[in-house]
Design a protein around this motif. Sequence first.
Motif, PDB file in Angstrom:
ATOM      1  N   ASN A 330     -11.960   3.887  13.073  1.00 59.33           N
ATOM      2  CA  ASN A 330     -11.865   4.915  12.128  1.00 59.33           C
ATOM      3  C   ASN A 330     -13.321   5.115  11.062  1.00 59.33           C
ATOM      4  O   ASN A 330     -13.497   3.392  10.038  1.00 59.33           O
ATOM      5  CB  ASN A 330     -10.984   4.270  11.081  1.00 59.33           C
ATOM      6  N   GLY A 331     -13.469   5.994  11.476  1.00 62.07           N
ATOM      7  CA  GLY A 331     -14.644   6.765  10.774  1.00 62.07           C
ATOM      8  C   GLY A 331     -15.002   8.128  10.685  1.00 62.07           C
ATOM      9  O   GLY A 331     -15.125   8.685  11.218  1.00 62.07           O
ATOM     10  N   PRO A 332     -15.206   7.842   9.208  1.00 63.02           N
ATOM     11  CA  PRO A 332     -15.827   7.141   8.239  1.00 63.02           C
ATOM     12  C   PRO A 332     -14.133   6.487   7.358  1.00 63.02           C
ATOM     13  O   PRO A 332     -13.114   7.241   7.447  1.00 63.02           O
ATOM     14  CB  PRO A 332     -15.480   8.052   6.416  1.00 63.02           C
ATOM     15  N   THR A 333     -13.778   4.816   6.964  1.00 62.68           N
ATOM     16  CA  THR A 333     -12.659   4.158   7.254  1.00 62.68           C
ATOM     17  C   THR A 333     -12.185   4.814   5.796  1.00 62.68           C
ATOM     18  O   THR A 333     -13.006   4.584   4.546  1.00 62.68           O
ATOM     19  CB  THR A 333     -13.004   2.989   7.052  1.00 62.68           C
ATOM     20  N   GLY A 334     -10.596   4.358   5.811  1.00 59.43           N
ATOM     21  CA  GLY A 334      -9.882   4.722   4.269  1.00 59.43           C
ATOM     22  C   GLY A 334      -9.011   6.034   4.534  1.00 59.43           C
ATOM     23  O   GLY A 334      -9.453   7.974   5.224  1.00 59.43           O
ATOM     24  N   LEU A 335      -8.464   6.480   4.008  1.00 59.83           N
ATOM     25  CA  LEU A 335      -7.570   7.194   3.569  1.00 59.83           C
ATOM     26  C   LEU A 335      -7.880   7.986   2.225  1.00 59.83           C
ATOM     27  O   LEU A 335      -8.440   7.641   1.786  1.00 59.83           O
ATOM     28  CB  LEU A 335      -6.133   6.824   3.123  1.00 59.83           C
ATOM     29  N   ASP A 336      -7.836   9.543   2.062  1.00 57.63           N
ATOM     30  CA  ASP A 336      -8.468  10.330   1.293  1.00 57.63           C
ATOM     31  C   ASP A 336      -7.742  10.238  -0.060  1.00 57.63           C
ATOM     32  O   ASP A 336      -6.918  10.415  -0.205  1.00 57.63           O
ATOM     33  CB  ASP A 336      -7.745  12.065   2.038  1.00 57.63           C
ATOM     34  N   LEU A 337      -7.945   9.334  -0.607  1.00 58.09           N
ATOM     35  CA  LEU A 337      -7.474   9.060  -1.766  1.00 58.09           C
ATOM     36  C   LEU A 337      -8.141   9.264  -3.376  1.00 58.09           C
ATOM     37  O   LEU A 337      -7.626   8.701  -4.366  1.00 58.09           O
ATOM     38  CB  LEU A 337      -6.992   7.142  -2.313  1.00 58.09           C
ATOM     39  N   GLY A 338      -9.348   9.973  -3.266  1.00 59.97           N
ATOM     40  CA  GLY A 338     -10.281  10.749  -4.455  1.00 59.97           C
ATOM     41  C   GLY A 338     -11.369   9.752  -5.110  1.00 59.97           C
ATOM     42  O   GLY A 338     -11.717   9.417  -6.269  1.00 59.97           O
ATOM     43  N   ALA A 339     -11.202   8.462  -3.501  1.00 61.14           N
ATOM     44  CA  ALA A 339     -11.843   7.716  -4.325  1.00 61.14           C
ATOM     45  C   ALA A 339     -13.547   7.701  -4.749  1.00 61.14           C
ATOM     46  O   ALA A 339     -14.086   8.226  -3.427  1.00 61.14           O
ATOM     47  CB  ALA A 339     -11.591   6.164  -3.167  1.00 61.14           C
ATOM     48  N   ASP A 340     -13.672   7.008  -5.761  1.00 60.00           N
ATOM     49  CA  ASP A 340     -15.381   7.128  -6.588  1.00 60.00           C
ATOM     50  C   ASP A 340     -16.318   6.095  -6.632  1.00 60.00           C
ATOM     51  O   ASP A 340     -17.026   5.157  -7.169  1.00 60.00           O
ATOM     52  CB  ASP A 340     -15.542   8.464  -6.750  1.00 60.00           C
ATOM     53  N   THR A 341     -15.435   4.646  -6.607  1.00 60.35           N
ATOM     54  CA  THR A 341     -16.315   3.665  -7.077  1.00 60.35           C
ATOM     55  C   THR A 341     -14.987   2.664  -5.500  1.00 60.35           C
ATOM     56  O   THR A 341     -14.855   2.485  -4.862  1.00 60.35           O
ATOM     57  CB  THR A 341     -15.166   3.518  -8.464  1.00 60.35           C
ATOM     58  N   PRO A 342     -16.534   1.777  -6.216  1.00 65.39           N
ATOM     59  CA  PRO A 342     -16.584   0.601  -5.432  1.00 65.39           C
ATOM     60  C   PRO A 342     -14.697  -0.250  -4.536  1.00 65.39           C
ATOM     61  O   PRO A 342     -14.351  -0.327  -3.890  1.00 65.39           O
ATOM     62  CB  PRO A 342     -16.806  -0.626  -5.314  1.00 65.39           C
ATOM     63  N   ALA A 343     -13.843  -0.256  -6.149  1.00 61.52           N
ATOM     64  CA  ALA A 343     -12.154  -0.861  -6.169  1.00 61.52           C
ATOM     65  C   ALA A 343     -11.623   0.102  -5.583  1.00 61.52           C
ATOM     66  O   ALA A 343     -10.984  -0.488  -4.470  1.00 61.52           O
ATOM     67  CB  ALA A 343     -11.877  -1.426  -7.717  1.00 61.52           C
TER      68      ALA A 343
END
Length: 378
Positions: A330-343
């Motif tokens: 899975n690269g890039p890892t993660g779901l598309d949640l609009g994440a833009d901070t480490p947390a």
Amino acid sequence: MTDLEHILPLWQELERAGAEYVLATVVEVQGSSYRRPGARMLLAADGRRAGTVSGGCLEAEVAKKAWWLTERGPVIERYSTLEDDGDLPYGSGCGGVIFILLERSATARPLLEALHAAWSAREPLAIATVLEGPHIGPRVFAGSAPALSQLTSWQANLEELACAAFEERKPREERIAIDGTETRIWVDYRTARPGLWIFGAGDDAKPLHNLARELGWFVAIADGRTHLATAQRFPAADIIVPLHIENLHRTAPAELDLHPGDAAVLATHSYEQDTHILAFLLSRALERRPNYIGILGPQRRTREALVDAARLLGLTPTTALVDEWLEQINGPTGLDLGADTPASIALSILAEIQKSLTAASALPLKQVRAMRPVESQR
């Protein structure tokens, strides 16, 4: 899995003190419920409790009556959160009916011992429990729990059901004859405690570590930078492994005991480290690789790292080979949640891992429930 992280320490404390306790287990749900069968709560005589059997609307009611209800042995009690049913003082709750097995130490102890063994070994467990008749409460296990030395004929049938659920990796209900009476048997299948291996001990690994521990997962930190991979920086980690990157794919430390159901996230922000870690993970037999491998960074960078990882393993980095490996990563890892901070990035990564572990859709529940037949929503 979080319940066990709270239940087991309280149980061990009560056992050391020789104190009696009551274990409450959800064994059936009709309609809507916050918790599903297998949810547990441990009650101490001094009022302490660990775990939950609902979203908060039943715990006090269960605790209030559990001790006198179990004076003569295990019982199953019906609790309703329907608006026009039951005597709960809260009015409408989750809108369902929950059946809870209540039992004291004598029958609960073998179960908690088996749960502790499976939790510690990070292995799955199947539990066949009698839910009717004079034999209510006894169990037979399949998995890491020790097998019973001598089995009656009906206990042998229970063991067969537990083994079947263990092989199928899902719970089941059956009826078997016990002393000539058809009796309901519930087999609870518990998956292994999830394990998260975070390769990288930078500051952005901290929220990933914290959130995974909040979920009750086993969390390991591994990095070639020993000044970052420390207990002071990751106090809740189950294990911290210093890496010798250059020889990792040849002579990996024994502490890198990744289970097939685990997840691995590469967050070193070091191309060299990522390349050697990928070589280590991909050198493992396919059935021994983690369930989830995620890596930070654009896919272009991951593809280049895979090319170099192939060379480290003495393989020709053909396009077909790299494409095959990319399908497993899975690269890039993660779901598309609009994440833009480490947390928030950590949240998106753990959400994708949870999706992978449970084979869930990750769709909004409103949409999922709209797609289900009406009968399955009841």
